[in-house]
Design a protein around this motif. Sequence first.
Motif, PDB file in Angstrom:
ATOM      1  N   ASP A 275       1.256  -1.712   0.043  1.00  0.00           N
ATOM      2  CA  ASP A 275      -0.064  -0.017  -0.133  1.00  0.00           C
ATOM      3  C   ASP A 275       1.178   0.923  -0.012  1.00  0.00           C
ATOM      4  OD1 ASP A 275      -2.615  -1.336  -0.034  1.00  0.00           O
ATOM      5  OD2 ASP A 275      -2.259  -0.871   2.159  1.00  0.00           O
ATOM      6  N   SER A 276       0.510   2.045  -0.343  1.00  0.00           N
ATOM      7  CA  SER A 276       0.919   3.704  -0.410  1.00  0.00           C
ATOM      8  C   SER A 276       0.306   4.326   0.545  1.00  0.00           C
ATOM      9  CB  SER A 276       1.160   4.539  -1.928  1.00  0.00           C
ATOM     10  OG  SER A 276       1.059   5.478  -1.919  1.00  0.00           O
ATOM     11  N   ARG A 277       1.412   5.130   1.065  1.00  0.00           N
ATOM     12  CA  ARG A 277       0.784   5.319   2.458  1.00  0.00           C
ATOM     13  C   ARG A 277       0.303   6.817   2.019  1.00  0.00           C
ATOM     14  NH1 ARG A 277       2.387   6.391   8.300  1.00  0.00           N
ATOM     15  NH2 ARG A 277       1.933   4.305   8.206  1.00  0.00           N
ATOM     16  N   ASP A 278       1.213   7.323   1.341  1.00  0.00           N
ATOM     17  CA  ASP A 278       0.146   8.704   0.482  1.00  0.00           C
ATOM     18  C   ASP A 278      -1.399   8.494  -0.468  1.00  0.00           C
ATOM     19  OD1 ASP A 278       2.877  10.229   1.277  1.00  0.00           O
ATOM     20  OD2 ASP A 278       3.825   9.845  -0.520  1.00  0.00           O
ATOM     21  N   GLU A 279      -0.778   7.574  -1.373  1.00  0.00           N
ATOM     22  CA  GLU A 279      -2.643   7.548  -1.998  1.00  0.00           C
ATOM     23  C   GLU A 279      -3.576   7.073  -0.749  1.00  0.00           C
ATOM     24  OE1 GLU A 279      -3.715   4.145  -5.373  1.00  0.00           O
ATOM     25  OE2 GLU A 279      -1.814   3.947  -4.507  1.00  0.00           O
ATOM     26  N   PHE A 280      -3.107   6.552   0.260  1.00  0.00           N
ATOM     27  CA  PHE A 280      -4.058   6.332   1.034  1.00  0.00           C
ATOM     28  C   PHE A 280      -4.813   7.228   1.530  1.00  0.00           C
ATOM     29  CE2 PHE A 280      -5.694   6.027   5.577  1.00  0.00           C
ATOM     30  CZ  PHE A 280      -6.861   4.870   5.159  1.00  0.00           C
ATOM     31  N   MET A 281      -4.235   7.861   1.895  1.00  0.00           N
ATOM     32  CA  MET A 281      -3.951   9.300   2.924  1.00  0.00           C
ATOM     33  C   MET A 281      -5.270  10.351   1.758  1.00  0.00           C
ATOM     34  SD  MET A 281      -3.986   9.409   5.696  1.00  0.00           S
ATOM     35  CE  MET A 281      -4.649  10.926   5.081  1.00  0.00           C
ATOM     36  N   GLN A 282      -4.658  10.267   0.389  1.00  0.00           N
ATOM     37  CA  GLN A 282      -5.331  11.209  -1.376  1.00  0.00           C
ATOM     38  C   GLN A 282      -6.775  10.918  -0.508  1.00  0.00           C
ATOM     39  OE1 GLN A 282      -3.854  10.370  -4.615  1.00  0.00           O
ATOM     40  NE2 GLN A 282      -4.567  12.390  -5.033  1.00  0.00           N
ATOM     41  N   ASP A 283      -6.523   9.376  -0.908  1.00  0.00           N
ATOM     42  CA  ASP A 283      -8.179   8.979  -0.983  1.00  0.00           C
ATOM     43  C   ASP A 283      -8.654   8.904   0.206  1.00  0.00           C
ATOM     44  OD1 ASP A 283      -8.034   7.807  -3.789  1.00  0.00           O
ATOM     45  OD2 ASP A 283      -6.987   5.843  -3.020  1.00  0.00           O
ATOM     46  N   TYR A 284      -8.254   9.265   1.591  1.00  0.00           N
ATOM     47  CA  TYR A 284      -9.252   9.498   2.498  1.00  0.00           C
ATOM     48  C   TYR A 284      -9.785  10.658   2.750  1.00  0.00           C
ATOM     49  CZ  TYR A 284      -9.673  10.733   6.884  1.00  0.00           C
ATOM     50  OH  TYR A 284     -10.047  11.275   8.773  1.00  0.00           O
ATOM     51  N   ASN A 285      -9.121  11.797   2.603  1.00  0.00           N
ATOM     52  CA  ASN A 285      -9.222  12.881   1.914  1.00  0.00           C
ATOM     53  C   ASN A 285     -10.144  12.924   1.278  1.00  0.00           C
ATOM     54  OD1 ASN A 285      -7.287  13.963   4.618  1.00  0.00           O
ATOM     55  ND2 ASN A 285      -5.808  13.789   3.064  1.00  0.00           N
ATOM     56  N   ALA A 286     -10.210  12.883  -0.088  1.00  0.00           N
ATOM     57  CA  ALA A 286     -10.793  13.181  -1.068  1.00  0.00           C
ATOM     58  C   ALA A 286     -12.769  12.689  -0.482  1.00  0.00           C
ATOM     59  CB  ALA A 286     -10.627  12.548  -2.484  1.00  0.00           C
ATOM     60  N   CYS A 287     -12.685  10.607   0.212  1.00  0.00           N
ATOM     61  CA  CYS A 287     -13.906  10.590   0.330  1.00  0.00           C
ATOM     62  C   CYS A 287     -14.069  11.664   1.562  1.00  0.00           C
ATOM     63  CB  CYS A 287     -13.387   9.714   1.409  1.00  0.00           C
ATOM     64  SG  CYS A 287     -14.604   8.156   1.734  1.00  0.00           S
ATOM     65  N   LYS A 288     -13.419  11.688   2.323  1.00  0.00           N
ATOM     66  CA  LYS A 288     -13.819  12.977   3.558  1.00  0.00           C
ATOM     67  C   LYS A 288     -14.162  14.174   2.544  1.00  0.00           C
ATOM     68  CE  LYS A 288     -11.728  15.686   7.439  1.00  0.00           C
ATOM     69  NZ  LYS A 288     -10.859  15.294   8.318  1.00  0.00           N
ATOM     70  N   ASN A 289     -13.984  14.267   1.699  1.00  0.00           N
ATOM     71  CA  ASN A 289     -14.618  15.357   1.498  1.00  0.00           C
ATOM     72  C   ASN A 289     -16.139  15.250   0.395  1.00  0.00           C
ATOM     73  OD1 ASN A 289     -12.970  17.096   2.172  1.00  0.00           O
ATOM     74  ND2 ASN A 289     -11.593  16.944   1.168  1.00  0.00           N
ATOM     75  N   LYS A 290     -16.611  14.217   0.376  1.00  0.00           N
ATOM     76  CA  LYS A 290     -18.327  13.615   0.066  1.00  0.00           C
ATOM     77  C   LYS A 290     -17.706  13.036  -1.500  1.00  0.00           C
ATOM     78  CE  LYS A 290     -19.784  14.920   2.892  1.00  0.00           C
ATOM     79  NZ  LYS A 290     -20.487  13.548   4.834  1.00  0.00           N
ATOM     80  N   ASP A 291     -17.038  12.814  -2.152  1.00  0.00           N
ATOM     81  CA  ASP A 291     -16.237  12.454  -3.285  1.00  0.00           C
ATOM     82  C   ASP A 291     -16.559  10.614  -2.957  1.00  0.00           C
ATOM     83  OD1 ASP A 291     -14.355  12.237  -5.847  1.00  0.00           O
ATOM     84  OD2 ASP A 291     -13.667  10.703  -5.413  1.00  0.00           O
ATOM     85  N   GLU A 292     -16.901  10.413  -4.329  1.00  0.00           N
ATOM     86  CA  GLU A 292     -17.952   8.827  -4.226  1.00  0.00           C
ATOM     87  C   GLU A 292     -17.155   8.220  -4.751  1.00  0.00           C
ATOM     88  OE1 GLU A 292     -22.098   6.714  -5.345  1.00  0.00           O
ATOM     89  OE2 GLU A 292     -21.800   8.668  -5.570  1.00  0.00           O
TER      90      GLU A 292
END
Length: 216
Positions: A21-38
Amino acid sequence: MKKIVFILFLLCGVNLLWANDSRDEFMQDYNACKNKDEQSCKKLISLFEPRCNDESLSQEDRGFACSVVAVAYDFNEKYHEAASFFQKGCNFGHGAGCAELGILYYEGWGVRQSFEKAASFTQKACDLGHGFGCGQIARLYALGEGVKQDFKKSFSFAQKGCDLNDALGCGILGILYEGGWGGVKQNKAKAKEYFGKACDLGEQVGCDGYKRLNSK
């Protein structure tokens, strides 16, 4: 009862991500999800739900994975699904999953509202070493919500939470020392100390208490 800031429990304490896993990629997805990116939420769910159900993994890994899935549902206000996966995470001993499940029961989001269950799950989170859970169960004991009001127990849980750098726990200690409640002698110096720590950790009650005592 306020919501958890999920970054802290997702990335602290243990090696929560797998080797590929890429931590950076995980955080990117996490933050986008937090901002309602489905799409980002769906990506997190598709990646971590199989791990949540993978019996070959440790309970720690499965608990984390289940809670990630729950977070993705929670951010999109799909609270029934979130509650189901937080319950799984909690069952695997993931303290943050227990704490967040307690919040859902307190608010009645995705589950039938129950202060008693809110208290039970936040205390379990505290028992698992999750500071936020300690602060929340301390609050419930102070207010007598879901449990019999008990300032001594509130003090005990607040102390544990504050030791784990939970802002609410520190704020409650400030209140108890200022008023001389919870079996402690009134001590304005200690109240100011704990209000100050709570403020530093982002709790407005702490900032207000510190300012009030500092002006006297």
